[in-house]
Design a protein around this motif. Structure first.
Motif, PDB file in Angstrom:
ATOM      1  N   ASN A 252      33.823  35.998  45.598  1.00  5.28           N
ATOM      2  CA  ASN A 252      34.509  36.955  46.492  1.00  5.28           C
ATOM      3  C   ASN A 252      34.084  37.119  47.521  1.00  5.28           C
ATOM      4  O   ASN A 252      33.257  37.573  48.006  1.00  5.28           O
ATOM      5  CB  ASN A 252      35.189  37.970  45.653  1.00  5.28           C
TER       6      ASN A 252
ATOM      7  N   TYR B  73      43.582  38.037  53.338  1.00  4.28           N
ATOM      8  CA  TYR B  73      43.187  39.772  53.841  1.00  4.28           C
ATOM      9  C   TYR B  73      43.201  40.118  54.852  1.00  4.28           C
ATOM     10  O   TYR B  73      43.435  41.835  55.001  1.00  4.28           O
ATOM     11  CB  TYR B  73      41.535  38.822  54.303  1.00  4.28           C
TER      12      TYR B  73
ATOM     13  N   VAL C 171      43.532  39.729  42.832  1.00  4.85           N
ATOM     14  CA  VAL C 171      42.755  40.922  42.289  1.00  4.85           C
ATOM     15  C   VAL C 171      43.072  39.929  41.049  1.00  4.85           C
ATOM     16  O   VAL C 171      43.529  40.011  39.958  1.00  4.85           O
ATOM     17  CB  VAL C 171      43.004  42.519  42.412  1.00  4.85           C
TER      18      VAL C 171
ATOM     19  N   ASP D  93      37.054  41.710  40.056  1.00 10.00           N
ATOM     20  CA  ASP D  93      37.452  43.385  41.729  1.00 10.00           C
ATOM     21  C   ASP D  93      37.212  44.078  41.047  1.00 10.00           C
ATOM     22  O   ASP D  93      37.315  45.867  41.159  1.00 10.00           O
ATOM     23  CB  ASP D  93      37.896  42.491  41.840  1.00 10.00           C
TER      24      ASP D  93
ATOM     25  N   SER E 208      41.951  44.809  50.180  1.00 10.61           N
ATOM     26  CA  SER E 208      42.193  44.309  48.702  1.00 10.61           C
ATOM     27  C   SER E 208      44.002  44.016  48.356  1.00 10.61           C
ATOM     28  O   SER E 208      44.398  42.976  48.331  1.00 10.61           O
ATOM     29  CB  SER E 208      41.564  43.524  47.148  1.00 10.61           C
TER      30      SER E 208
END
Lengths: 292, 258
Positions: free
Chosen positions: A67, A126, A134, A138, A197
Motif C-alpha cells: 500500500n 489519496y 481499504v 489496512d 485512507s
C-alpha cells in the motif's frame, strides 16, 4: 445494517471509528500548541511519499504489492523530525518551519507525480480519500497505530500538557523538552498519514483541528477537552460514513463539513448564551497569615 | 540544617553576550541557604537574563554557575528550584485548563517520565493552593481568573514541588501597593518559617528593602551585593531607589492613562 455484510464497508467503518478517536486526540495537542498547520504539512508530505512510491513501483514491480500509504507514513515520520529540527534551529522564526517544509514537500511530490506519468485514479483517491480502497490489512495496521498512539499519549500526557501550556517553564522543571517534542511530532505524523485512507490528503486536517477547535470552546478542564473532541470527531466520521454509503457523497468531504457545522453550532450557541466567558472574579486578598 | 551558611548558588566571573552586546559583565555572587535576596536594577539591566542563565535557559555564557555545588550545565535536580517567570500570566487565556491542573504541572518534572500523580501528590497540590489562599479556586478555569490570581496559581505551581529556592521575576508588576505588601509579608513568612531561600527580582526597591535580608544591584555589572543594612547605608540605595522610582511612576502613569 445490511451494508456491514460487505467486507470493505466493515473495514472502512472500523478504520473510521479508530481514526475518529486518534485524530481528534492528536488535534487537542496540535490546537493548544498553536500549530494547526502541522497536520496539513504532514498530510501533504504523505502525498509526496505516495507519489514517490507510485513512481518507484513503475520500475520495481514488487513494490506495487504494498500500500503506497505506508511509504507516505514513512515520509511524514521523517519530515516531522525535520520540522522539529528547523523549529529549534531557527527559534526566532519557528513558525516558518511548517510552511517551508510543506511547500518543499508539495514541490517534490508534484515532481514525483510528473515522473510517474501524471495524475491517475489512485492519486485522486489519496487526495480526497476513498473508503472503497481499504482492506483487512489496512484495518490491522491502522488499529495497531491507533492503539500505540493512544498509549503513548496516555503515558506522556503530563509532559505533553506542560509543554503545550508553557514550554519554557517545562524546561526549567526538568521536562526533556526536545525528546517529548520529537515524540509528539512522530505520533502526529503517523496518525495524519493513517487518516488519509478515509479523509484524503486535503481533508485530514479537518478531523485533526475542527473537533479540537470546537472542544476548545466548551471544555473547562484539559481532560474534558479530549472527551468533547472525540465525541465531535466520531459524530463527523459516522455522518461521513453514512453519507458516503446512502448518498454516494465523499466521506472525507462530509466529515469536514459536519465537523465545521459542529464548530459553527457551538460558536453560535456561545453567542446566544453570551455570558460563558465571564469577567474575572473579584480579587481575593492575601490573608494575614504572616502575623498569626 | 543547623549549618546556616550552606551555599546554594555560586556565580563566578559570569559574563553573557546577546548577539554582540554584553548584557552581563563579570558577575560574582553567592546565595546561601535561608537568604532572602532582592535582585534589583533598572529595566534592561540584565536581571531577567541573569535569572535565565541561572535556570539553564541560556547556555552560552562564560564563567561558572553552580547550584548546590553542581555546574548548571550538569545540574538535574531542577525540582529543587521553583521559578515564577515574569511572563507567566501571559499564557493563552483560552487554554482550557483548571487551577488544579496548572499547579499539578509543578510536580511533573519531579515525578519523571512514565509516572503518575498519587494521592500524596494530590494532597501536596491542595497544600500549595492553600499556601497562596487559592484552594477555593481549584476547579476554576485558569483563563477566567484575574492577573493577580493567576500569579498566585503560578507561585503555587512553583511551591508544589517543595523547592529549596524560589525565584520570582517581577512578581508585583500590575499589583496594587497594598497587595504587593501583603505578598512580601507572605514571602518573608515562608522564608522565616519554612527556611525557603528566596530570590526576588524587582525594580521596586523601596517596598522590598523592608523584607529582604540581602540586596544585589545589577546594571550589567553587579554594583552591590551585601546585606540590606549595608545597602541602605551605601549611597547606592539612593541612586537605585531614585532611578527605580522614576520607572515605577512611569508605569503607574501609563496604567492610569490607559
Amino acid at each position: 445494517m445490511i451494508f456491514l455484510e460487505f467486507d470493505f464497508l466493515r473495514y472502512a467503518l472500523i478504520i473510521g471509528l479508530m481514526i475518529g478517536v486518534v485524530a481528534p486526540v492528536a488535534g487537542v495537542f496540535v490546537v493548544v500548541r498553536k500549530t494547526p498547520m502541522i497536520a496539513d504539512a504532514m498530510s501533504h508530505t504523505a502525498l509526496t511519499g505516495i507519489a514517490f512510491h507510485l513512481w518507484l513501483a513503475s520500475y520495481l514491480v514488487w513494490l506495487s504489492e504494498w500500500n503506497p500509504l505506508y511509504t507516505g507514513i514513512l515520509f511524514t515520520f521523517i519530515v516531522s523530525f525535520l520540522i522539529e529540527y528547523l523549529r529549534r534551529r531557527f527559534q526566532a522564526f519557528q513558525e516558518l518551519s511548517i510552511p517551508v517544509v510543506m511547500a518543499s514537500a508539495i514541490g517534490l511530490g508534484v515532481v514525483f507525480i510528473s515522473l510517474a506519468d501524471g495524475f491517475n485514479n489512485d492519486l485522486f483517491n489519496y487526495l480526497f480519500g476513498s473508503i472503497l480502497t481499504v482492506n483487512a490489512a489496512d484495518a490491522v495496521v491502522i488499529g495497531i497505530i491507533s492503539a500505540v498512539s493512544l498509549l503513548l499519549f496516555l503515558l506522556f500526557y503530563k509532559e505533553l500538557l506542560f509543554l503545550a501550556f508553557d514550554e519554557e517553564q517545562a524546561a526549567v522543571n526538568g521536562i526533556p523538552v526536545q525528546r517529548v517534542n520529537l515524540l509528539f511530532a512522530g505520533i502526529t505524523a503517523v496518525i495524519v498519514a493513517s487518516s488519509i485512507s478515509i479523509l484524503g490528503v486535503l481533508l485530514v486536517s479537518a478531523l485533526i483541528t475542527l473537533p479540537a477547535a470546537a472542544a476548545l470552546r466548551v471544555a473547562s478542564t484539559f481532560k474534558s477537552m479530549f472527551l468533547y473532541a472525540v465525541v465531535f470527531g466520531e459524530t463527523a466520521v459516522l455522518a461521513g460514513f453514512f453519507a458516503s454509503y446512502y448518498y454516494d457523497l465523499s466521506s472525507g468531504g462530509t466529515i469536514a463539513v459536519v465537523s465545521f457545522l459542529i464548530w459553527t453550532i457551538i460558536v453560535l450557541a456561545e453567542k446566544v448564551a453570551g455570558q460563558r466567558r465571564q469577567r474575572p472574579w473579584k480579587e481575593a486578598k492575601w490573608t494575614d497569615k504572616a502575623n498569626q | 540544617m543547623e549549618d546556616s551558611t550552606k551555599t546554594l548558588l555560586e556565580v563566578n566571573h559570569l559574563s553573557f553576550r546577546y548577539e554582540s552586546e554584553l548584557v552581563l559583565d563579570d558577575i560574582n555572587m553567592n546565595i546561601n541557604q535561608g537568604d532572602f535576596v532582592g535582585l534589583v536594577g533598572p529595566n534592561g539591566s540584565g536581571k531577567s537574563t541573569l535569572v535565565r542563565v541561572l535556570l539553564g535557559l541560556h547556555k552560552h555564557y562564560q564563567g561558572e554557575v553552580r547550584w548546590f555545588g553542581t555546574p548548571v550545565r550538569q545540574f538535574h535536580q531542577w525540582p529543587k528550584i521553583g521559578y515564577v517567570s515574569q511572563k507567566a500570566n501571559r499564557f493563552n487565556a483560552g487554554f482550557p485548563v483548571t487551577v488544579y491542573e496548572v499547579v499539578a504541572m509543578g510536580l511533573y518534572g519531579k515525578k519523571g517520565l512514565l509516572r503518575f500523580l498519587n494521592r500524596k501528590d494530590k494532597q501536596r497540590i491542595h497544600e500549595a493552593l492553600e499556601q497562596v489562599d487559592m484552594l477555593g479556586y481549584k476547579k476554576k478555569n485558569m483563563g477566567r481568573l484575574s492577573g493577580g490570581q493567576q500569579q498566585r496559581v503560578f507561585i503555587a505551581r512553583a511551591l508544589v514541588s517543595d523547592p529549596e529556592v524560589l525565584i520570582l521575576d517581577e512578581p508585583t508588576v500590575g499589583v496594587d501597593a497594598a497587595s504587593a505588601q501583603a505578598f512580601y509579608e507572605r514571602l518573608s513568612h515562608w522564608n522565616r518559617e519554612k527556611g525557603i531561600t528566596l530570590i526576588l527580582v524587582t525594580h521596586d526597591v523601596g517596598a522590598m528593602t523592608k523584607y529582604v535580608t540581602k540586596v544585589a544591584c545589577l546594571n550589567q555589572q553587579l554594583h552591590f551585593h551585601g546585606t540590606t543594612r549595608e545597602f541602605e547605608e551605601s549611597d547606592l540605595a539612593g541612586a537605585y531607589g531614585h532611578d527605580v522610582h522614576i520607572i515605577h511612576h512611569e508605569h503607574d502613569h501609563h496604567a492610569g492613562g490607559a
